[in-house]
Design a protein around this motif. Sequence first.
Motif, PDB file in Angstrom:
ATOM      1  N   ALA A  94      62.376  75.639  87.319  1.00  0.00           N
ATOM      2  CA  ALA A  94      62.615  74.539  86.360  1.00  0.00           C
ATOM      3  C   ALA A  94      64.080  74.124  86.401  1.00  0.00           C
ATOM      4  O   ALA A  94      64.383  72.925  86.391  1.00  0.00           O
ATOM      5  N   LEU A  95      64.981  75.084  86.451  1.00  0.00           N
ATOM      6  CA  LEU A  95      66.415  74.749  86.533  1.00  0.00           C
ATOM      7  C   LEU A  95      66.722  74.011  87.824  1.00  0.00           C
ATOM      8  O   LEU A  95      67.496  73.045  87.819  1.00  0.00           O
ATOM      9  N   ALA A  96      66.135  74.447  88.918  1.00  0.00           N
ATOM     10  CA  ALA A  96      66.377  73.778  90.199  1.00  0.00           C
ATOM     11  C   ALA A  96      65.895  72.337  90.134  1.00  0.00           C
ATOM     12  O   ALA A  96      66.563  71.414  90.622  1.00  0.00           O
ATOM     13  N   ARG A  97      64.752  72.117  89.502  1.00  0.00           N
ATOM     14  CA  ARG A  97      64.211  70.753  89.367  1.00  0.00           C
ATOM     15  C   ARG A  97      65.152  69.899  88.507  1.00  0.00           C
ATOM     16  O   ARG A  97      65.437  68.743  88.826  1.00  0.00           O
ATOM     17  N   LEU A  98      65.616  70.469  87.391  1.00  0.00           N
ATOM     18  CA  LEU A  98      66.501  69.726  86.485  1.00  0.00           C
ATOM     19  C   LEU A  98      67.836  69.389  87.145  1.00  0.00           C
ATOM     20  O   LEU A  98      68.415  68.331  86.908  1.00  0.00           O
ATOM     21  N   LEU A  99      68.327  70.326  87.950  1.00  0.00           N
ATOM     22  CA  LEU A  99      69.625  70.141  88.587  1.00  0.00           C
ATOM     23  C   LEU A  99      69.537  69.395  89.910  1.00  0.00           C
ATOM     24  O   LEU A  99      70.562  69.142  90.546  1.00  0.00           O
ATOM     25  N   GLY A 100      68.297  69.093  90.334  1.00  0.00           N
ATOM     26  CA  GLY A 100      68.105  68.349  91.570  1.00  0.00           C
ATOM     27  C   GLY A 100      68.363  69.155  92.818  1.00  0.00           C
ATOM     28  O   GLY A 100      68.704  68.607  93.858  1.00  0.00           O
ATOM     29  N   ASP A 101      68.239  70.455  92.717  1.00  0.00           N
ATOM     30  CA  ASP A 101      68.464  71.331  93.894  1.00  0.00           C
ATOM     31  C   ASP A 101      67.288  71.299  94.837  1.00  0.00           C
ATOM     32  O   ASP A 101      66.177  71.151  94.542  1.00  0.00           O
ATOM     33  N   GLU A 111      56.557  73.913  86.274  1.00  0.00           N
ATOM     34  CA  GLU A 111      57.215  74.800  87.228  1.00  0.00           C
ATOM     35  C   GLU A 111      56.833  76.241  86.880  1.00  0.00           C
ATOM     36  O   GLU A 111      56.719  76.581  85.705  1.00  0.00           O
ATOM     37  N   PRO A 112      56.652  77.094  87.878  1.00  0.00           N
ATOM     38  CA  PRO A 112      56.158  78.454  87.617  1.00  0.00           C
ATOM     39  C   PRO A 112      57.198  79.425  87.066  1.00  0.00           C
ATOM     40  O   PRO A 112      56.849  80.456  86.499  1.00  0.00           O
ATOM     41  N   THR A 113      58.483  79.107  87.229  1.00  0.00           N
ATOM     42  CA  THR A 113      59.526  80.031  86.779  1.00  0.00           C
ATOM     43  C   THR A 113      60.683  79.249  86.159  1.00  0.00           C
ATOM     44  O   THR A 113      60.819  78.043  86.371  1.00  0.00           O
ATOM     45  N   VAL A 114      61.518  79.963  85.431  1.00  0.00           N
ATOM     46  CA  VAL A 114      62.717  79.343  84.870  1.00  0.00           C
ATOM     47  C   VAL A 114      63.627  78.854  85.985  1.00  0.00           C
ATOM     48  O   VAL A 114      64.184  77.750  85.920  1.00  0.00           O
ATOM     49  N   ASP A 115      63.777  79.663  87.029  1.00  0.00           N
ATOM     50  CA  ASP A 115      64.631  79.255  88.153  1.00  0.00           C
ATOM     51  C   ASP A 115      64.139  77.961  88.798  1.00  0.00           C
ATOM     52  O   ASP A 115      64.936  77.073  89.122  1.00  0.00           O
TER      53      ASP A 115
END
Length: 109
Positions: A102-109, A96-100
């Motif tokens: 990566a977080l969205a991917r982890l949280l399933g957003d 993922e290109p950004t922390v945001d």
Amino acid sequence: GRGGLAHFAAVDAAFWIRAVDPPDGPLPARHELLLDRGPFALDGERALFEAVVPHVLVTKDSGGAATAPKLTAARERGVPVLVVDRPPLPGGVAVEPTVDAALARLLGD
């Protein structure tokens, strides 16, 4: 750093190797080992470049801003820089290109 030093073992040149731990495996015949741990400040990098007077800086693309001080010191002294690219990721590894992102991917957003 110490990774990949075996590639330079047969090169007939003097090397200054900075690493946290002593390297394993074959090393260049003419080398000086500088054991140190970053992060390194610009003033310290300038002092090292003045003491060592390198002809070329070889560094790895480790990402982030930690490499910036040594690149600045090299540029100021007119030292050419070779940047070793990061190895390709193994197949199936998500990036993922950004922390945001990566977080969205982890949280399933």
